[in-house]
Enzyme design. Structure first.
Site: not given
Length: 595
Positions: A440-441
């Site tokens: 998620e980053g």
């Protein structure tokens, strides 16, 4: 040891730091029946479910993870039944709108509930977490027809959701997405391509999986401007909402991982047999914009995962330190004592505890800002709360997940040699935590976002707003006059000055010396996490002093932890500021060939 949800600490943070009474007063939440007295009952029920049903599956999931055979993924024994209970009890719908079958409660309350399920089992919690993000994306951008068709079944837990972004050639750089979406005459699309790292992209816990897929239409422009978002269900849905034939999307493999082993991470193939049927969400070429809604929800949730796994590691370490008898007390004792009496073991446990409490307080504060952004009747308050929440999301994600690795590692260290042995369970928390700074980053992506979009874009205005809030807390500490308050004030003031110097440097140099500024992005993210976390701990100290008579044991521990954080962890902020201001050129000094 069994997991015990820290309900008392959660309620303290919600009431004293995050402003639960203000949040539940917003009209939409009041109409949903939210009030201060309801929160303890919800949290107690959540604690009971996660302690009794989910937590016992955590070790089993690590030892007997999901498996793939003939295209069918079978999850860990017990997961399917636990998810059915989770859905039946309404936990998937806590935060979602009542008009679609949810409970419509504040994110602040839901955040505490989801911290518990993440602590109970990260692998299990990933399924409802991704479903939450998919629901939010559909509610934001999908047509009423798509919403009516998919959202109620997802909120009920009958169906789950997945997020399909990454491709073999396109990791964090989504401009390289090559999945194709070919329009059909009936308004649908045929989807072709391969997606990797799809959490719960295939499983046996629900009747259908609603994939949200990024793809390009034939005439789409290159880069991120040409990406569209599509709903691609595992099973097509008939006009009467019953399930129809299997869609042309199949799991071709699942990954073998360092941690979170029980959650199936799938490679999905779309369109090998004529094309998977998909439905456009919103408008063409705005897919990345819509997907960011889901990604931001997921990023906050991953930050909560960091807090959750750290809490589980801390509880295990405390219990071991109380049980493990070895060596005499340094002050003298007739025989060996439990290692929790040794100062360095206390240092490790206090470090774990301090990081967790600071991170939890900051995350819950962010959740309350989200609630104000969406529900406050005051337009100015909504606008400011949005800026506050958006500033905090990369910190909650980046700082809390980096913290979780450190805390889980300390948990292994407290166990000594036994921590390196799988059977104690300490190592599982360390392995599970390691993914959190990546998916998620990555932390680098969060840090770059914090500098570019959250600090430089508004000229440091939101950062300066936090500085003003911290200065007010410093005044409150000075007014308190206690030795603990004065000690925290001293360190908080120095840290706030370091924070301000970093913000000033970043804003002043972002355009003229961009590589030097971004060389300090990780240090800036960590600095923000430490300073804003310390601010929350200072506020906790002030509240604990006022409430102390009601429960001296609990509130004295809050005060002591706040002072430990200020004196032992917060001083890192000054070194981080020096790194941000001074080290940019040395970081960039070597050419690629010199490495």
């Amino acid at each position: 040891m069994p997991y015990v949800a820290p309900v008392k600490d959660m309620l303290f943070v919600m009431n004293e730091l995050a402003g639960l009474s203000q949040v539940v007063s917003y009209p939409s939440y009041a109409e949903a029946g939210a009030d201060v007295d309801l929160a303890p009952a919800i949290l107690e029920e959540s604690a009971k479910f996660n302690q009794d049903v989910v937590a016992p599956l955590n070790w089993a999931g690590d030892q007997n993870p999901s498996s793939l055979k003939d295209g069918i993924v079978t999850t860990t024994p017990g997961f399917k039944d636990a998810f059915e209970q989770f859905a039946a009890a309404g936990w998937q719908g806590v935060v979602h709108p009542a008009e679609f079958g949810g409970q419509g409660l504040p994110k602040l309350i839901a955040t505490a509930c989801f911290e518990m399920v993440h602590s109970a089992s990260l692998s299990f919690a990933l399924c409802p977490m991704l479903t939450d993000g998919a629901i939010e994306a559909l509610l934001t951008a999908a047509s009423p027809e798509l919403q009516e068709r998919y959202v109620p079944k997802m909120i009920s837990g009958e169906w789950t959701g997945s997020m399909c972004l990454t491709e073999p050639q396109a990791g964090s750089d989504l401009s390289m997405v090559r999945a194709r979406a070919v329009p059909e005459t009936d308004g649908a699309y045929k989807i072709f391509g391969t997606k990797i790292y799809i959490t719960y992209g295939e499983h046996d816990m629900a009747k259908n999986i609603v994939h949200l897929v990024l793809a390009r239409t034939p005439d789409a422009p290159e880069g991120v401007k040409g990406i569209s978002l599509f709903v691609v269900p595992k099973f097509l849905v008939n006009a009467d909402d019953s399930l129809g034939e299997r869609n042309d999307v199949h799991c071709v493999s699942i990954e073998h991982k360092l941690g979170i082993k029980a959650s199936p991470t799938a490679v999905l193939q779309f369109g090998d047999h004529g094309g998977a049927t998909g439905y456009l969400v919103g408008e063409e070429n705005r897919g990345l914009e819509y997907m960011f809604v889901m990604m931001n929800a997921a990023r906050f949730a991953v930050g909560m995962q960091g807090i959750a796994v750290a809490e589980r590691a801390y509880q295990k370490a405390v219990q071991y330190a109380k049980d493990r008898v070895q060596s005499r007390d340094l002050a003298g004792s007739p025989g060996p004592v439990a290692i929790i009496h040794q100062p360095d073991v206390k240092r490790m446990l206090m470090t774990m505890r301090g990081y967790i409490e600071a991170s939890r307080a900051l995350a819950y504060y962010a959740a309350a800002a989200y609630d104000a952004q969406h529900a406050s009747p005051d337009e100015a308050a909504r606008k400011q709360s949005q800026a506050v929440y958006e500033f905090l999301v990369p910190i909650v994600k980046g700082f809390s997940t980096e913290m979780s690795i450190e805390v889980a590692s300390l948990g292994v260290q407290v166990h000594g040699g036994m921590g390196f042995i799988e059977e104690t369970g300490a190592a599982q928390h360390y392995r599970d935590a390691r993914i959190l700074t990546i998916y998620e980053g990555t932390t680098a992506i969060q840090a770059n976002d914090l500098i570019g979009r959250k600090t430089v874009r508004d000229g440091g205005a939101t950062a300066k707003l936090f500085s003003e809030k911290i200065q007010q807390t410093e005044k409150d500490l000075a007014s308190s006059g206690t030795a603990d308050a004065k000690a925290v004030q001293k360190q908080l003031t120095a840290a706030r000055i370091a924070f301000e110097s970093a913000v000033e440097f970043i804003v002043a140099n972002a355009k003229t010396d961009i590589k030097a500024v971004y060389a300090g992005s990780f240090a800036y993210l960590r600095l923000c996490g430490l300073v804003l976390g310390a601010w929350q701990m200072a506020r906790a100290l002030l509240a604990a002093q006022e409430l102390r008579a009601g429960d001296p044991n609990f509130y004295d521990a809050k005060i002591a932890t706040a002072r430990f954080f200020a004196e032992n962890l917060l001083p890192q902020s000054q070194a981080l500021a020096t790194s941000i201001l001074e080290s940019g050129h040395s970081t960039n000094a070597l050419t690629a060939e010199q490495f």
